[in-house]
Design an enzyme around this catalytic site. Structure first.
Site, PDB file in Angstrom:
ATOM      1  N   TYR A 138       0.849  -1.198   0.000  1.00  0.00           N
ATOM      2  CA  TYR A 138       0.000   0.000   0.000  1.00  0.00           C
ATOM      3  C   TYR A 138       0.890   1.255   0.000  1.00  0.00           C
ATOM      4  CZ  TYR A 138      -2.943   3.658   1.952  1.00  0.00           C
ATOM      5  OH  TYR A 138      -3.583   4.840   2.170  1.00  0.00           O
ATOM      6  N   ASP A 169      -0.815  -7.116   7.041  1.00  0.00           N
ATOM      7  CA  ASP A 169      -1.859  -6.104   6.862  1.00  0.00           C
ATOM      8  C   ASP A 169      -3.078  -6.846   6.312  1.00  0.00           C
ATOM      9  OD1 ASP A 169      -3.578  -4.132   5.914  1.00  0.00           O
ATOM     10  OD2 ASP A 169      -1.948  -2.788   5.319  1.00  0.00           O
TER      11      ASP A 169
HETATM   12  C1  LIG Z   1      -6.086   2.357   3.527  1.00  0.00           C
HETATM   13  C2  LIG Z   1      -5.030   1.367   3.825  1.00  0.00           C
HETATM   14  C3  LIG Z   1      -4.075   1.619   4.825  1.00  0.00           C
HETATM   15  C4  LIG Z   1      -3.981   2.951   5.557  1.00  0.00           C
HETATM   16  O1  LIG Z   1      -5.053   3.162   6.405  1.00  0.00           O
HETATM   17  P1  LIG Z   1      -5.649   4.631   6.765  1.00  0.00           P
HETATM   18  O2  LIG Z   1      -6.808   4.290   7.636  1.00  0.00           O
HETATM   19  O3  LIG Z   1      -6.019   5.278   5.477  1.00  0.00           O
HETATM   20  O4  LIG Z   1      -4.572   5.348   7.479  1.00  0.00           O
HETATM   21  C5  LIG Z   1      -3.157   0.620   5.102  1.00  0.00           C
HETATM   22  N1  LIG Z   1      -3.166  -0.551   4.428  1.00  0.00           N
HETATM   23  C6  LIG Z   1      -4.050  -0.822   3.465  1.00  0.00           C
HETATM   24  C7  LIG Z   1      -4.015  -2.130   2.763  1.00  0.00           C
HETATM   25  C8  LIG Z   1      -5.017   0.128   3.123  1.00  0.00           C
HETATM   26  O5  LIG Z   1      -5.885  -0.137   2.144  1.00  0.00           O
END
Ligand SMILES: *Cc1c(COP(=O)(O)O)cnc(C)c1O
Length: 391
Positions: free
Chosen positions: A105, A177
């Site tokens: 990301y 993630d």
């Molecule tokens: C959106 C996103 C983030 C970041 O999150 P925020 O809430 O925008 O700070 C991190 N990892 C992935 C895979 C995302 O889609």
């Protein structure tokens, strides 16, 4: 009464949701308070002192997060990036090295590259779907292996159990993630990961009305990690302050209660779209792990219960076609973000991933990303097809 023995859908609804002891409120109140009255100096009633350190609405969400990911502890933040930042601050020091996916990301890449890079933490990017490449990229000073599966926006699948084994052979912390799959479809801690991070802004909140993030710490191995690591992350949160507000925590808790049914419908709608779009002449490739010829299909089928609601399309007409498509849908709203009930279309190379242009994590200009929502699937199909017919 909920216990660890309860199954996912039950935990998502009940974990952390203790009815109010005085009024019986089935839904706990939103604790809109910055501070707590003390019965004599240090006489705290519920252990709460000041809401940066803790708030009952946030605690309810944190118990729910730990339960749905099967972790030892959940910690709720003001955004996904705030959660990632706090985790990194807790586990790396100047001179350490972090491995991140080569299609990570964009915001994560920027965080690691600019903020932690300036603090003396080195990083390199690697294709985490290729175990030999990961093994070759490990350095003596590596501390963290970061994985996103499915990845954003190229929908690559990485093998979590195999990466866990590799990470632990080299004494690395495996961070997954889990934003794209959500724990309704994939539980990385059960598969051997040490820590899960989320942008709860996406599927967990689920309604595009809140920005938030989470760290969920697993139960630890060889006496490391677990509650001790959770304490270190909580300390960073308390000392640096990126907490989620009570109202944001409430909205996220409410979203999580319907996560399982939403993920089922997101996945069903996306599968229908993906299977149909492979036949469209304007589409060179449909990137969706639910398609049998996706390179990660087998691994995904093993570690996910469904394939999720995210699809990327590689358009035959390149950048011009991708831009025209993204500006021609009606039901799919042109917007960043994902995971809400409404369908969204995003042009990564100039929107969500603009910050990684010119880096190794750059997204090809022919890619468009769809967050397939919960609308009637026939309306979604008709909308995508009319937009493809224009490119
Ligand atoms: C959106 C996103 C983030 C970041 O999150 P925020 O809430 O925008 O700070 C991190 N990892 C992935 C895979 C995302 O889609």
């Amino acid at each position: 009464m909920t216990t660890q023995q309860n199954r996912f859908d039950t935990l998502a609804i009940h974990a952390g949701q203790h009815p109010d002891p005085t009024t019986g409120d089935a839904i706990p109140a939103i604790h809109v308070t910055s501070t707590y009255t003390q019965d004599g100096i240090g006489g705290l009633r519920g252990g709460y002192e000041y809401s940066r350190g803790g708030n009952p609405t946030r605690t309810a969400l944190e118990e729910q997060l730990a339960a749905i990911e099967g972790g030892a502890a959940g910690i709720s933040f003001a955004s996904g990036l705030a959660a990632e930042d706090a985790l990194l601050r807790a586990v790396v020091s100047p001179g350490d090295h972090v491995l991140v996916p080569n299609d990570v990301y964009g915001g994560t890449h920027r965080l690691v590259r600019t903020i932690h890079g300036k603090a003396g933490v080195a990083h390199s990017t690697v294709d985490t779907a290729d175990l030999d490449a990961v093994r070759a990229a490990v350095r003596p000073e590596s501390r963290v292996l970061w994985v996103e599966t499915p990845s954003n926006p190229l929908m690559k699948i990485s093998d979590i159990p195999a990466l866990a084994q590799l990470a632990h052979e080299h004494d690395l912390l495996l961070v997954v993630d889990n934003t794209f799959a959500s724990p309704a479809l994939q539980r990385p801690l059960d598969l051997g990961a040490d820590v899960v991070v989320h942008s709860t802004t996406k599927y967990l909140g689920g309604h595009s009305d809140v920005v938030g993030g989470a760290v969920v710490v697993g139960h630890g191995r060889d006496g490391k990690g677990g509650e001790e690591l959770a304490e270190q992350v909580r300390y960073v949160q308390f000392a640096a302050g990126a907490v989620s507000s009570p109202f944001d925590a409430f909205l996220t808790t409410r979203g999580i209660k319907t996560l399982a049914v939403r993920m089922q419908r997101h996945s069903e709608n996306a599968q229908v779209l993906a299977e149909r779009l492979v036949h469209h002449p304007a589409v060179a490739r449909v990137l969706y792990p639910g398609l049998p010829d996706h390179p990660g299909h087998k691994v995904a089928a093993h570690q996910m219960s469904r394939f999720g609601g995210m699809i990327s399309l590689d358009l035959a007409g390149g950048e011009a076609a991708a831009r025209a498509f993204a500006e021609s849908t009606h039901v799919f709203l042109l917007a960043e973000s994902l995971g809400g009930v409404e369908s969204l279309v995003n042009y990564p190379s100039a929107m969500t991933h603009a910050s990684v242009r010119g880096t190794e994590a750059e997204v090809p200009p022919s890619i468009v990303r769809l967050s397939v929502g919960l609308e009637d699937v026939t309306d979604l199909l008709e909308d995508v097809e009319q937009a493809l017919d224009r490119v």
